[in-house]
Design a protein around this motif. Structure first.
Motif, PDB file in Angstrom:
ATOM      1  N   ARG A 176      41.531  38.779  33.095  1.00 41.73           N
ATOM      2  CA  ARG A 176      41.392  39.881  32.153  1.00 41.73           C
ATOM      3  C   ARG A 176      41.761  41.169  32.868  1.00 41.73           C
ATOM      4  NH1 ARG A 176      38.539  39.005  27.455  1.00 41.73           N
ATOM      5  NH2 ARG A 176      37.558  36.965  27.520  1.00 41.73           N
ATOM      6  N   LEU A 177      42.385  42.063  32.162  1.00 44.75           N
ATOM      7  CA  LEU A 177      42.763  43.336  32.774  1.00 44.75           C
ATOM      8  C   LEU A 177      41.739  44.406  32.441  1.00 44.75           C
ATOM      9  CD1 LEU A 177      46.543  43.228  31.918  1.00 44.75           C
ATOM     10  CD2 LEU A 177      45.464  42.709  34.110  1.00 44.75           C
ATOM     11  N   PHE A 178      41.599  45.351  33.376  1.00 42.84           N
ATOM     12  CA  PHE A 178      40.693  46.481  33.139  1.00 42.84           C
ATOM     13  C   PHE A 178      41.390  47.760  33.567  1.00 42.84           C
ATOM     14  CE2 PHE A 178      38.194  42.725  34.018  1.00 42.84           C
ATOM     15  CZ  PHE A 178      37.365  42.683  32.910  1.00 42.84           C
ATOM     16  N   THR A 236      48.825  37.050  35.154  1.00 40.70           N
ATOM     17  CA  THR A 236      49.475  37.454  36.409  1.00 40.70           C
ATOM     18  C   THR A 236      48.739  38.594  37.090  1.00 40.70           C
ATOM     19  OG1 THR A 236      50.990  38.709  35.026  1.00 40.70           O
ATOM     20  CG2 THR A 236      51.815  36.655  35.906  1.00 40.70           C
ATOM     21  N   GLY A 237      48.007  39.410  36.320  1.00 47.99           N
ATOM     22  CA  GLY A 237      47.396  40.597  36.910  1.00 47.99           C
ATOM     23  C   GLY A 237      45.996  40.392  37.419  1.00 47.99           C
ATOM     24  N   SER A 238      45.364  39.291  37.070  1.00 47.69           N
ATOM     25  CA  SER A 238      43.952  39.129  37.425  1.00 47.69           C
ATOM     26  C   SER A 238      43.679  37.651  37.664  1.00 47.69           C
ATOM     27  CB  SER A 238      43.094  39.679  36.273  1.00 47.69           C
ATOM     28  OG  SER A 238      41.784  39.205  36.353  1.00 47.69           O
ATOM     29  N   SER A 251      48.315  50.116  30.861  1.00 49.58           N
ATOM     30  CA  SER A 251      49.774  50.006  30.887  1.00 49.58           C
ATOM     31  C   SER A 251      50.225  48.705  30.227  1.00 49.58           C
ATOM     32  CB  SER A 251      50.309  50.134  32.320  1.00 49.58           C
ATOM     33  OG  SER A 251      50.288  48.886  32.958  1.00 49.58           O
ATOM     34  N   ALA A 252      49.444  47.639  30.425  1.00 48.80           N
ATOM     35  CA  ALA A 252      49.808  46.367  29.798  1.00 48.80           C
ATOM     36  C   ALA A 252      49.721  46.476  28.279  1.00 48.80           C
ATOM     37  CB  ALA A 252      48.896  45.253  30.304  1.00 48.80           C
ATOM     38  N   VAL A 253      48.675  47.140  27.796  1.00 51.10           N
ATOM     39  CA  VAL A 253      48.524  47.287  26.342  1.00 51.10           C
ATOM     40  C   VAL A 253      49.710  48.058  25.785  1.00 51.10           C
ATOM     41  CG1 VAL A 253      47.175  48.424  24.550  1.00 51.10           C
ATOM     42  CG2 VAL A 253      46.016  47.083  26.310  1.00 51.10           C
TER      43      VAL A 253
END
Ligand SMILES: Nc1ncnc2c1ncn2[C@@H]1O[C@H](COP(=O)(O)OP(=O)(O)OP(=O)(O)O)[C@@H](O)[C@H]1O
Ligand SMILES: Nc1ncnc2c1ncn2[C@@H]1O[C@H](COP(=O)(O)OP(=O)(O)OP(=O)(O)O)[C@@H](O)[C@H]1O
Ligand SMILES: NC(N)=O
Ligand SMILES: [Mg+2]
Ligand SMILES: [Mg+2]
Lengths: 271, 275, 330, 271, 275
Positions: free
Chosen positions: B108-110, B101-103, B116-118
């Motif tokens: 993948r999130l950075f 949902t974020g990327s 915050s996701a972690v």
């Protein structure tokens, strides 16, 4: 105890493993000695000393013409062709294998065509290949790719199709788009299989390499074998064959190690 | 709110009728346990709720809106097997939904969004009792731990509906008892409507607010093409369980009557019992 | 269509090894520079493939024999001109029998050879000389690199092939050379041919080829250390050594000077030879499946006369480039 | 809908399936027309009419010299070689695959040797093969066997090793001896895999057949292709390649049907 | 007679101790149910009784004679999976043992011996309730039918000892109840000592004459190499069940107390309940 339940110990295992190789060397020596006794200039089964001579000449003495070490030149030429071809096949197999496996439309479009293509004997198409692509490295690499990629595509597509439907559904409930699922779910699970697939195609790849080099080249392991075949120089052919076999075994082993190193989970899974 | 309404739903595969005239309203925050003999169409029913299969006839609505024709992030799911991704670590599995949902492109999130996701994922992992296993791969977890992970992975999306297909069917009785406690807690604490398929009657009555049974009254081979399974029983648990509220009595039904002294679900030794 | 970049194909054979040597030693470069063109020289391991590539248009010039020039590029519709006549086979091709010493013994035997190659032609000429025809033997197609191995198998008793295989086989105790190209001198000719259109538009390309060739000839035929080194290099490149290579040269009638080549090219025997060759090819159906007679393809001789269909000339012999070299007009 | 969830209907599926084949024919016709416009006797990409002519000439007109139909003669020659070779490979693979898979001692003795052998490029060893076996059918069949059998042995041995240990234990508790277990438990479960294995090796088998026929023969599909390659008769080569592809597809399909017909349980298992 | 005696048996795999000092006497015609948490060594124990694994220390005797080092026809076995041969029909599976003992080389029966063996096999197939399915392949049978087949296949050898490793673990509760009845009947009617591993406590107490539990008192990772699982409980069922004799009371314990009206093991509709 039943035979199926008796197991050799480690020492016995080693001995058994070596036995056929030792027997082969003995049989060769005997055959060679017998033929040389008949005809001292026989070239079919040269004495072990002649083989050593030839190895020395090809691998450790610079060529008078070019000052290069022929076996080394041949090896780099062949390996670079092989690696290019395998790299390209891998890229193609990944692209087509993934799309054919994931998208029903692409599958309907390409699966029957690829299945047909994979049955075409590539050697028969050599002349066209050389004419279309010229005689340089491109044609040789393409021959290998044509020989190797269809099987890889089919294998990978099957692997993708075999992914449990549950995983894909789960990924969809996590909000994944087709692209995201391809990238994060399907691709990473396909990559280890890709390496295995590559490993299985090493044999055919060498075969096509040798066939391509037989026709046109000025260096390469296959080139040399076909060149000296006119003189039945088995003293060169045998070491070259052994060397090719060794290279193939090393590549085979390295690819498997590579898979385990990059995708540790793919080995956990097995058990 | 997340009320599911099924109106006269039929499902056929080719000639075979699997489910017949199922009409049902599932209240928001209900915990429906679905039972029935093997092959009666429980999984098929769940697939329709998921959007993975479309009903042959009839309609399914979620809060009055017809269901999306595809599985989406409003409905989480846990299967008996293959619910987690073998190539991702525990943390990676739980993060996956966030990454989707974020990327959009890299998936993948950075940077900050990753941090915050972690954090959220770690919290959820701890909630399901997997703290400390964040970097393990599923193959390194026991079956029970894998199912906990599958739950955490689904819950991070905050789905309105959670669909479970025999999620604990392959687990040891002892482990199953533990995960029942977890399941109950999650249901109480989260805004969730749950539909769970199970083979285990006790599980159905332990967890559900309502137990529904499918059944195929005519099951001779020549009848299978003309009759499907029906919704044959629909039992509200009494005393009612209500999400977020403690049970009036029998606060834990996980320890039923035992024929002998051993704990039925769990062979963990009684204290001081070690040799 | 004038152009500046040219591609030349050659394959491994005693009469063509100079091309590799010339490419390796800057002779090609020197002549290309002189005419302001580039010449890419490519070695083929497989002779047939080199001719096919030329015929398909991938190369501007190729080394081949007079017979293959007619059956492959000319029959394939590519108008081809022989720029250089380098040598003729004078023993390099041979009919070899196992445990027999007379050609007549070939009757009824299977004969291993490369079908439709000069070996096939040599066999036809040998049989003719002994009053037999191909019906008296049984031809088995066998690939050239495998001839030496094949000869040592029990079921092979007769073989036609060329060097270096011939010398390898004759070294075996039971092999006898019963007929060879020295018995039909001048009929198996090794050429450098080029596309006629390319040549017409770019005469400098033809001049450069001739220049390269005679520069190399003068080195390799010289009885000097440099000549010996050249012969050794060519020997190694062809998979043998200096002695082996010189043995093959001995069976080759090389024209070391342009004058000798001009004399051979303009002699009347060439017409006789080409007539024999085209008849042979026609008999084998190699001039096209629908060809009504051996006349379908025209062969132009140096004096301008044409064998066969003058409206369909596809193979041309000319002494003009050789003459320029002879006249030092390059 | 996500792409991964959109599926073509039956009519669409058929159209998609045919599309690449139609495109190929169109591309060929265009290429052929372009080349023939340049040089009317170009041989590389003959017009479709020339292909038909050639098929007619090779398949339906008796050869002037022998009175036989060449394509038919070539096909029977090649198929008989192929079938012999595949039969022999099957027997070898069964014998070695079973014993390597079942008996730890045999496995220790042979598995590493077979793994090594399977890496040797068979084409490079042709001269020896010829000298040992002569130029006749034996050498050609042996080349195919050498090229195909090691992979089959390894595949079958793996299949045997993968049989659930529980089955073997069960058979032992039923009083089975090693021989009896091999005969009644392992062999029948290995046979369907053998057919699958054979199917997978069809490609390599054709390849080696063509390579063998290229080297020495007087009939055969590979022989003809390499013979006419000498004068670039693509009008003959293309139909021959298509015919080989068709034969391979038919054999592939037939082997799979055969497996299902003889071992119906092997298909039940899948689901 | 078929008494099994284990005397101080240890089993280690490499560094890991799996079972420690197990001493046990299993009486002839006992029905021992073996329970314990996952991984505690139940299967390992059974494998030692089978002869498939040898004890690292200690001895196992059957009627006073040390066990054969290999599985043999005196001990039958049924596993949770893979107990039947997928390539043989029901009849072929049951006949296999007869073929092995009756025909050394061909391992196939012909003529009169075949006829009598087929008759015996058909009888046994009928006994386990598979009459009519003789020509089906295992893949065409349900899980419960496959396990019945595995039993028939083992019983035709008239083994002294029957070893069962979670034989009914993968079955539906309804089907499991039926097969329990069969199992009990077979045990009563045949000269059999049974050792059965199970995860299901109720199964253990329903079928067993004696319930044995293994347990690993020290199970931290660093302890696994030094301590194995022990025989931690050993319970004789009371009132005692005796093979071949009807139970004094509770003739069928397969219908335990139920929290609600539904039959717990089986969703088969009550008579006259069809819509
Ligand atoms: N894709 C399909 N195509 C055809 N028939 C199907 C398909 N999926 C399921 N079925 C059939 O539908 C019926 C119901 O299957 P379903 O998997 O829903 O049963 P279930 O109640 O979940 O059984 P179990 O308890 O064994 O999981 C079965 O008869 C099955 O064979
Ligand atoms: N061949 C083997 N080599 C090494 N360790 C083994 C082997 N077989 C079993 N083990 C180990 O021995 C222990 C006991 O295994 P076993 O299969 O007997 O457990 P179990 O009680 O049957 O468990 P479950 O209830 O899961 O079937 C486990 O820790 C297992 O990892
Ligand atoms: N060119 C030859 N074979 O003389
Ligand atoms: Mg289901
Ligand atoms: Mg176990």
């Amino acid at each position: 105890m039943r035979w199926i339940n008796t197991k050799p110990g480690p020492a016995m295992r080693l001995m058994l493993m070596l036995a056929p190789f030792v027997l082969l060397v003995i049989a060769y020596s005997m055959g060679s000695a017998a033929r040389l006794a008949d005809n001292p200039s026989d070239k079919l089964l040269p004495a072990l000393a002649s083989l050593t001579d030839a190895i020395n000449r090809m691998a450790f003495t610079p060529d008078v013409r070019t000052g290069e070490y022929l076996m080394w030149v041949d090896t780099t030429a062949s390996l670079s062709r092989l690696l290019w071809a395998l790299g390209i096949s891998t890229a193609i197999a990944l692209l087509f294998g993934m799309t054919v496996g994931m998208f029903p439309y692409v599958r309907a479009l390409l699966a029957p065509f690829i299945a047909t293509i994979s049955m075409v004997p590539p050697l028969a198409l050599l002349p066209i290949l050389f004419i279309v692509l010229g005689l340089g490295e491109a044609a040789k690499i393409t021959l290998i790719v044509i020989g190797v990629a269809p099987a890889m595509i089919r294998d990978l597509a099957l692997k993708v199709i075999e992914l449990p439907r549950e995983q894909i559904i789960k990924a969809e409930t996590l909000g994944g788009s087709s692209w995201q699922i391809a990238l994060r779910v399907v691709l990473p699970q396909t990559l280890p299989r890709l390496l295995t697939c590559l490993r299985l195609q090493l044999g055919p790849a060498w075969l096509f390499l040798i066939a391509a080099e037989a026709i046109s080249a000025d260096s390469g392991l296959g080139y040399r074998i076909f060149l000296v075949r006119r003189y039945l120089s088995m003293d060169v052919i045998f070491p070259y064959v052994a060397w090719i076999t060794l290279l193939a075994i090393i590549m085979n082993f390295a690819l498997d190690r590579l898979r385990i190193a990059i995708f540790p989970w793919s080995n956990l899974e097995r058990q | 709110m997340s009320t599911i309404v099924l109106d006269n739903v039929w499902k056929e595969y080719g000639d075979q009728i699997v489910l017949e005239k199922v009409s049902l309203t599932i209240a928001s925050r209900a915990f429906v346990a679905l039972v029935g003999p093997s092959g009666c169409g429980k999984t098929t029913f769940l697939k329709m709720l998921l959007g993975e299969e479309a009903p042959t006839r009839g309609t399914i609505t979620l809060d009055g809106i017809p269901l999306m024709a595809e599985p989406g992030p409003d409905r989480g799911v846990v299967f008996q097997r293959y619910s987690v991704f073998p190539h991702l670590t525990v943390l990676g599995n739980v993060l996956l939904g966030k990454a989707f949902t974020g990327s959009k492109i890299a998936a993948r999130l950075f940077g900050a969004s990753k941090r915050s996701a972690v954090e959220e994922a770690r919290q959820l992992i701890a909630d399901v009792g997997l703290a400390g296993s964040e970097d393990k791969y599923p193959a390194q977890l026991s079956g029970g731990m894998q199912q906990r992970l599958a739950l955490a992975q689904a819950l991070i999306m905050k789905p309105k509906v959670l669909l479970l297909d025999e999620p604990f069917g392959a687990l040891d009785p002892g482990i199953r008892a533990e995960i029942h406690v977890l399941m109950k807690r999650l249901w109480h604490e989260t805004e969730l409507t749950v539909v769970m398929v199970t083979h285990d009657m006790r599980e159905a009555f332990t967890l559900g607010t309502r137990v529904i049974a499918f059944e195929r009254p005519r099951d001779r081979p020549e009848e299978r093409e003309r009759y499907g399974a029906l919704l044959s029983r629909d039992i509200d648990i009494w005393p009612p369980r209500i999400a977020g509220e403690p049970s009036i009595f029998a606060p834990d039904r996980d320890d039923p009557v035992m024929p002998l002294g051993l704990a039925q679900d769990d062979l963990a030794p009684t204290q001081g019992d070690n040799p | 269509q004038a152009k500046t970049d040219f591609k030349v194909a050659w394959s491994i054979y005693v009469g063509w090894m100079p091309w590799g040597y010339a490419a390796d030693n800057g002779i090609v470069q020197k002549w290309a520079d002189k005419y302001g063109i580039t010449i890419e020289v490519t070695q083929f391991n497989d002779y047939v493939e080199s001719m096919n590539q030329y015929t398909a248009g991938a190369y501007d010039a190729v080394t081949l024999t007079n017979m293959d020039g007619l059956s492959i590029p000319a029959a394939g519709g590519v108008d081809t001109t022989a720029v250089i006549i380098g040598d003729f086979s004078n023993g390099n091709d041979a009919v070899i029998l196992k445990d027999q010493t007379a050609l007549a013994a070939i009757k009824g035997q299977p004969v291993n050879l490369v079908e439709f190659s000069v070996s096939h032609y040599l066999l036809a000429r040998a049989l003719e000389s002994a009053g037999m025809s191909e019906r008296d033997v049984n031809v088995v197609n066998t690939s050239d690199p495998d001839m030496v191995g094949a000869f040592q198998t029990p079921d092979v008793t007769a073989m036609v092939t060329w060097n270096p295989m011939v010398s390898e086989i004759l070294a075996l105790p039971d092999a006898t050379n019963v007929f060879n190209s020295a018995d039909i001198p001048g009929e198996i000719i090794d050429l450098m041919v080029a596309n006629t259109d390319v040549l017409a538009a770019n005469p400098d390309f033809g001049k450069a080829l001739v220049g390269i060739w005679y520069d190399t000839m003068s080195i390799m035929t010289a009885d000097t250390p440099e000549g010996a080194a050249a012969r050794q290099a060519m020997g190694v490149a062809s998979g043998t050594d200096q002695a082996g290579f010189e043995a093959q040269l001995a069976a080759t009638k090389l024209f070391p000077t342009p004058a000798e080549a001009v004399a051979f090219t303009t002699a009347p025997e060439l017409a006789t030879t080409m007539d024999r060759v085209r008849t042979f090819l026609f008999d084998k159906g190699l001039l096209g499946s629908g060809a009504p007679s051996a006349d379908v393809i025209g062969i132009e001789l140096p004096d301008g006369t044409v064998l066969g269909d003058a409206a369909n000339v596809k193979l041309r012999f000319t002494a003009s480039y050789l003459s320029m070299a002879a006249d030092s007009a390059l």
